[in-house]
Design a protein around this motif. Structure first.
Motif, PDB file in Angstrom:
ATOM      1  N   CYS A   1     120.741  97.132  92.901  1.00 24.55           N
ATOM      2  CA  CYS A   1     121.571  96.411  93.873  1.00 24.55           C
ATOM      3  C   CYS A   1     121.798  97.205  95.160  1.00 24.55           C
ATOM      4  CB  CYS A   1     122.895  95.999  93.246  1.00 24.55           C
ATOM      5  SG  CYS A   1     123.973  97.371  92.754  1.00 24.55           S
ATOM      6  N   ILE A   2     121.916  98.524  95.071  1.00 23.14           N
ATOM      7  CA  ILE A   2     122.169  99.320  96.272  1.00 23.14           C
ATOM      8  C   ILE A   2     120.929  99.362  97.158  1.00 23.14           C
ATOM      9  CG2 ILE A   2     122.703 101.627  97.148  1.00 23.14           C
ATOM     10  CD1 ILE A   2     124.387 102.034  94.585  1.00 23.14           C
ATOM     11  N   GLY A   3     119.823  99.827  96.602  1.00 21.21           N
ATOM     12  CA  GLY A   3     118.607  99.966  97.400  1.00 21.21           C
ATOM     13  C   GLY A   3     118.087  98.649  97.931  1.00 21.21           C
ATOM     14  N   ILE A   4     118.128  97.607  97.118  1.00 18.13           N
ATOM     15  CA  ILE A   4     117.622  96.300  97.549  1.00 18.13           C
ATOM     16  C   ILE A   4     118.513  95.717  98.638  1.00 18.13           C
ATOM     17  CG2 ILE A   4     117.224  93.915  96.800  1.00 18.13           C
ATOM     18  CD1 ILE A   4     116.325  95.107  94.084  1.00 18.13           C
ATOM     19  N   SER A   5     119.828  95.867  98.505  1.00 18.43           N
ATOM     20  CA  SER A   5     120.732  95.375  99.542  1.00 18.43           C
ATOM     21  C   SER A   5     120.467  96.096 100.862  1.00 18.43           C
ATOM     22  CB  SER A   5     122.194  95.578  99.123  1.00 18.43           C
ATOM     23  OG  SER A   5     122.510  94.803  97.993  1.00 18.43           O
ATOM     24  N   LEU A   6     120.266  97.405 100.790  1.00 18.55           N
ATOM     25  CA  LEU A   6     119.950  98.147 102.015  1.00 18.55           C
ATOM     26  C   LEU A   6     118.658  97.636 102.632  1.00 18.55           C
ATOM     27  CD1 LEU A   6     120.876 101.772 100.883  1.00 18.55           C
ATOM     28  CD2 LEU A   6     122.058 100.396 102.602  1.00 18.55           C
ATOM     29  N   ALA A   7     117.650  97.408 101.801  1.00 18.82           N
ATOM     30  CA  ALA A   7     116.377  96.910 102.318  1.00 18.82           C
ATOM     31  C   ALA A   7     116.545  95.559 102.996  1.00 18.82           C
ATOM     32  CB  ALA A   7     115.357  96.814 101.182  1.00 18.82           C
ATOM     33  N   ARG A   8     117.275  94.666 102.355  1.00 20.25           N
ATOM     34  CA  ARG A   8     117.450  93.328 102.925  1.00 20.25           C
ATOM     35  C   ARG A   8     118.171  93.369 104.268  1.00 20.25           C
ATOM     36  NH1 ARG A   8     116.983  88.517  99.894  1.00 20.25           N
ATOM     37  NH2 ARG A   8     117.821  87.596 101.796  1.00 20.25           N
ATOM     38  N   TYR A   9     119.189  94.207 104.387  1.00 19.02           N
ATOM     39  CA  TYR A   9     119.981  94.208 105.618  1.00 19.02           C
ATOM     40  C   TYR A   9     119.413  95.125 106.695  1.00 19.02           C
ATOM     41  CZ  TYR A   9     123.370  91.335 103.225  1.00 19.02           C
ATOM     42  OH  TYR A   9     123.973  90.286 102.549  1.00 19.02           O
ATOM     43  N   LEU A  10     118.543  96.049 106.318  1.00 19.40           N
ATOM     44  CA  LEU A  10     117.894  96.902 107.316  1.00 19.40           C
ATOM     45  C   LEU A  10     116.559  96.348 107.777  1.00 19.40           C
ATOM     46  CD1 LEU A  10     118.600 100.418 105.763  1.00 19.40           C
ATOM     47  CD2 LEU A  10     119.540  99.529 107.913  1.00 19.40           C
ATOM     48  N   ALA A  11     115.960  95.459 106.989  1.00 19.71           N
ATOM     49  CA  ALA A  11     114.609  94.963 107.294  1.00 19.71           C
ATOM     50  C   ALA A  11     114.519  94.298 108.660  1.00 19.71           C
ATOM     51  CB  ALA A  11     114.153  93.993 106.203  1.00 19.71           C
ATOM     52  N   ALA A  12     115.607  93.723 109.127  1.00 22.52           N
ATOM     53  CA  ALA A  12     115.592  93.031 110.423  1.00 22.52           C
ATOM     54  C   ALA A  12     115.288  93.981 111.569  1.00 22.52           C
ATOM     55  CB  ALA A  12     116.941  92.357 110.667  1.00 22.52           C
ATOM     56  N   TYR A  13     115.456  95.291 111.323  1.00 20.83           N
ATOM     57  CA  TYR A  13     115.239  96.270 112.388  1.00 20.83           C
ATOM     58  C   TYR A  13     113.856  96.911 112.306  1.00 20.83           C
ATOM     59  CZ  TYR A  13     120.188  95.501 112.760  1.00 20.83           C
ATOM     60  OH  TYR A  13     121.420  94.886 112.898  1.00 20.83           O
ATOM     61  N   PHE A  14     112.994  96.347 111.457  1.00 22.18           N
ATOM     62  CA  PHE A  14     111.628  96.833 111.318  1.00 22.18           C
ATOM     63  C   PHE A  14     110.682  95.645 111.405  1.00 22.18           C
ATOM     64  CE2 PHE A  14     114.340  99.862 109.252  1.00 22.18           C
ATOM     65  CZ  PHE A  14     113.792 101.099 109.576  1.00 22.18           C
ATOM     66  N   THR A  15     109.478  95.885 111.905  1.00 21.82           N
ATOM     67  CA  THR A  15     108.482  94.820 111.995  1.00 21.82           C
ATOM     68  C   THR A  15     107.312  95.151 111.088  1.00 21.82           C
ATOM     69  OG1 THR A  15     107.472  95.917 113.896  1.00 21.82           O
ATOM     70  CG2 THR A  15     109.105  94.197 114.346  1.00 21.82           C
ATOM     71  N   GLU A  16     106.707  94.119 110.525  1.00 23.81           N
ATOM     72  CA  GLU A  16     105.527  94.303 109.683  1.00 23.81           C
ATOM     73  C   GLU A  16     104.381  94.839 110.528  1.00 23.81           C
ATOM     74  OE1 GLU A  16     104.970  93.534 106.417  1.00 23.81           O
ATOM     75  OE2 GLU A  16     106.830  92.549 105.843  1.00 23.81           O
ATOM     76  N   GLY A  17     103.563  95.685 109.926  1.00 20.92           N
ATOM     77  CA  GLY A  17     102.384  96.173 110.639  1.00 20.92           C
ATOM     78  C   GLY A  17     102.719  97.370 111.503  1.00 20.92           C
ATOM     79  N   ALA A  18     102.360  97.273 112.783  1.00 20.44           N
ATOM     80  CA  ALA A  18     102.563  98.390 113.703  1.00 20.44           C
ATOM     81  C   ALA A  18     104.046  98.649 113.904  1.00 20.44           C
ATOM     82  CB  ALA A  18     101.893  98.091 115.041  1.00 20.44           C
ATOM     83  N   GLY A  19     104.381  99.889 114.222  1.00 23.39           N
ATOM     84  CA  GLY A  19     105.763 100.234 114.488  1.00 23.39           C
ATOM     85  C   GLY A  19     106.399 100.967 113.331  1.00 23.39           C
ATOM     86  N   PRO A  20     107.670 101.311 113.463  1.00 21.84           N
ATOM     87  CA  PRO A  20     108.371 102.059 112.417  1.00 21.84           C
ATOM     88  C   PRO A  20     108.364 101.304 111.086  1.00 21.84           C
ATOM     89  CG  PRO A  20     109.672 101.974 114.433  1.00 21.84           C
ATOM     90  CD  PRO A  20     108.539 101.017 114.616  1.00 21.84           C
ATOM     91  N   SER A  21     108.300 102.049 110.010  1.00 19.55           N
ATOM     92  CA  SER A  21     108.268 101.444 108.685  1.00 19.55           C
ATOM     93  C   SER A  21     109.548 101.736 107.918  1.00 19.55           C
ATOM     94  CB  SER A  21     107.070 101.964 107.887  1.00 19.55           C
ATOM     95  OG  SER A  21     107.226 103.350 107.621  1.00 19.55           O
TER      96      SER A  21
ATOM     97  N   GLN B   1     118.826 101.589 118.606  1.00 19.63           N
ATOM     98  CA  GLN B   1     118.408 102.412 119.733  1.00 19.63           C
ATOM     99  C   GLN B   1     116.893 102.426 119.858  1.00 19.63           C
ATOM    100  OE1 GLN B   1     120.052 106.304 119.197  1.00 19.63           O
ATOM    101  NE2 GLN B   1     122.177 105.597 119.267  1.00 19.63           N
ATOM    102  N   ASP B   2     116.423 102.495 121.078  1.00 21.88           N
ATOM    103  CA  ASP B   2     114.984 102.596 121.309  1.00 21.88           C
ATOM    104  C   ASP B   2     114.473 103.908 120.728  1.00 21.88           C
ATOM    105  OD1 ASP B   2     115.012 100.203 122.634  1.00 21.88           O
ATOM    106  OD2 ASP B   2     115.209 101.105 124.624  1.00 21.88           O
ATOM    107  N   GLY B   3     113.303 103.858 120.156  1.00 22.88           N
ATOM    108  CA  GLY B   3     112.679 105.072 119.650  1.00 22.88           C
ATOM    109  C   GLY B   3     113.038 105.436 118.229  1.00 22.88           C
ATOM    110  N   ALA B   4     113.832 104.620 117.546  1.00 20.47           N
ATOM    111  CA  ALA B   4     114.137 104.893 116.143  1.00 20.47           C
ATOM    112  C   ALA B   4     112.858 104.821 115.327  1.00 20.47           C
ATOM    113  CB  ALA B   4     115.166 103.895 115.624  1.00 20.47           C
ATOM    114  N   GLY B   5     112.621 105.828 114.493  1.00 24.10           N
ATOM    115  CA  GLY B   5     111.349 105.913 113.780  1.00 24.10           C
ATOM    116  C   GLY B   5     111.385 105.353 112.384  1.00 24.10           C
ATOM    117  N   ASP B   6     110.452 105.828 111.555  1.00 24.08           N
ATOM    118  CA  ASP B   6     110.369 105.399 110.160  1.00 24.08           C
ATOM    119  C   ASP B   6     111.661 105.753 109.426  1.00 24.08           C
ATOM    120  OD1 ASP B   6     107.791 104.726 110.819  1.00 24.08           O
ATOM    121  OD2 ASP B   6     106.867 106.410 109.767  1.00 24.08           O
ATOM    122  N   LEU B   7     111.933 105.021 108.375  1.00 19.72           N
ATOM    123  CA  LEU B   7     113.117 105.289 107.566  1.00 19.72           C
ATOM    124  C   LEU B   7     112.731 105.259 106.096  1.00 19.72           C
ATOM    125  CD1 LEU B   7     116.226 105.741 107.566  1.00 19.72           C
ATOM    126  CD2 LEU B   7     116.455 103.256 107.266  1.00 19.72           C
TER     127      LEU B   7
END
Length: 327
Positions: free
Chosen positions: A155-175, A138-144
């Motif tokens: 394994c839990i946290g790293i898997s979440l990071a790998r599969y959620l990272a696609a929804y965040f961009t490096e630099g500006a924007g939600p982290s 959704q538009d407007g989703a913030g930091d997580l």
């Protein structure tokens, strides 16, 4: 009395300890029989994984070479195969012998300092992704900010990071920030290795803490998170001695022992998590097959809303989740 591996596997008739004129197929069959004698239920599967690792051979190559004699230049590999078989025969887990375990399609380093990732735990990760990904789209989703308590291998946290990272961009924007926490320094070293090998340093960090002990202290770490997830120790102390040797003798008791009734960590997590969640934040925990109702009640007593018990593919209770609605 411990059974020795058949001397047919390795022949000591020369200084080099040359391999007998046994075929690759014969070698594998001997290994399967040895592991079966040792009481390894998955003897054929485990023998194959050890064979494949030692001889760098996939199934297609094996079928082509099964009838071929093991050449002298493979003596070192055959000796290693025998050594690994003896380890497995002594009930050391296959994953600890090979040093890796697949989880959520990713390969994690493991050793005797961490709980071996299990397929059942994928239900926990998948439930979190099912809840979060539609929101991230959704538009407007913030930091997580995510906290993985009792992280073990990570394994839990790293898997979440790998599969959620696609929804965040490096630099500006939600982290995206994922903190992996454990009381064991040895476990955190394994988690750190997995952060590096799976290239998650941009999102993941580790910290030593007894559950929530260090969070919010002196501003060094976040006091609150959007998601808290944990696969805590949940086996009753009196049950541990009845578990398979691979578990009770070779996995860390610290990661298994949930004290007298197996619920000790759930009591602490449910009671303390509301002080470490942002408004609308969620708590997810893995549970034992018979712990759904008591853990659900702990969540409700701590004023969690939308409390639900999620079952695994076998139909057993596996995850409890809830949402905090304080402001």
């Amino acid at each position: 009395m411990k059974k020795k591996i058949s001397e047919n596997l390795i022949h000591d008739g020369s200084e080099k300890g040359a391999v007998t004129e046994m075929t690759y197929g014969g070698l594998l069959r001997e290994a399967e029989q040895y592991l079966e004698w040792c009481g390894i239920e998955e003897n054929r599967t485990d023998a194959w994984y050890l064979f494949s690792d030692c001889f760098s051979m996939d199934r297609a190559s094996y079928f082509l070479r099964a009838a071929s004699a093991v050449p002298e230049e493979e003596t070192e590999a055959a000796v290693r195969f025998r050594n690994l078989l003896e380890q497995r025969g002594s009930r050391i887990p296959l994953q600890q012998i090979l040093g890796v375990q697949e989880f959520m399609g990713l390969e994690f380093a493991v050793n005797g300092d961490v709980l071996i990732p299990r397929q059942d735990t994928e239900v926990l990760v998948e439930e979190i992704l099912k809840d979060l990904i539609p929101e991230r789209k959704q538009d407007g989703a913030g930091d997580l900010a995510v906290l993985d308590l009792c992280t073990g291998s990570g394994c839990i946290g790293i898997s979440l990071a790998r599969y959620l990272a696609a929804y965040f961009t490096e630099g500006a924007g939600p982290s995206l920030q994922v903190v992996l926490s454990d009381i064991s320094e040895k476990a955190l070293r394994v988690a750190g290795e997995n952060i590096r090998r799976l290239q998650c340093a941009s999102w993941c960090s580790t910290v030593r803490s007894d559950l929530f002990e260090v969070f919010g202290q002196a501003g060094r770490l976040p006091a609150r998170f959007d998601v808290i997830v944990s696969n805590p120790p949940y086996i009753p102390s009196g049950v541990i001695g009845t578990l398979a040797p691979e578990v009770k003798d070779h996995e860390p008791r610290l990661a298994l022992d949930g004290e007298a009734d197996g619920l000790a960590f759930y009591r602490r997590i449910a009671a303390q998590a509301p002080d470490h969640l942002n408004p609308g934040g969620r708590l997810y925990v893995e549970i034992g097959w018979d712990q759904g109702e008591p853990v659900k009640k702990l969540f409700e007593a701590a004023q969690f809303a939308e409390v639900a018990v999620i079952r695994d593919l076998a139909g057993n209770d596996r995850v409890v989740k809830g949402r905090i609605c304080h402001v």
